[in-house]
Design a protein around this motif. Structure first.
Motif: not given
Length: 67
Positions: A1-9, A14-17
């Motif tokens: 599940m994606r976190d709106a406060d931690d966008p995938t860059v 699948e590495v997040t900000e």
């Protein structure tokens, strides 16, 4: 599940900000270092510009440290 406060860059790996910023805080201050530390930008390469922009945000004025 994606976190709106931690966008995938980097979608390929699948590495997040937040993961990238954590790596910057640990001293990884350029694209090759972030690539090695996080795996970001090791797939298609389309995220390179986004990572460079994140570095400019995290290290303003060309600094090589967050302090």
């Amino acid at each position: 599940m994606r976190d709106a406060d931690d966008p995938t860059v980097c979608i390929c790996q699948e590495v997040t900000e937040k993961e990238l910023l954590a790596a910057v805080a640990l001293g990884h201050h350029d694209l090759p270092a972030l690539r090695e530390a996080t795996g970001a930008n090791t797939g298609c390469g389309d995220c390179a510009v986004d990572i460079e922009e994140l570095l400019e945000f995290a290290l303003p004025d060309g600094r090589t440290s967050l302090r």
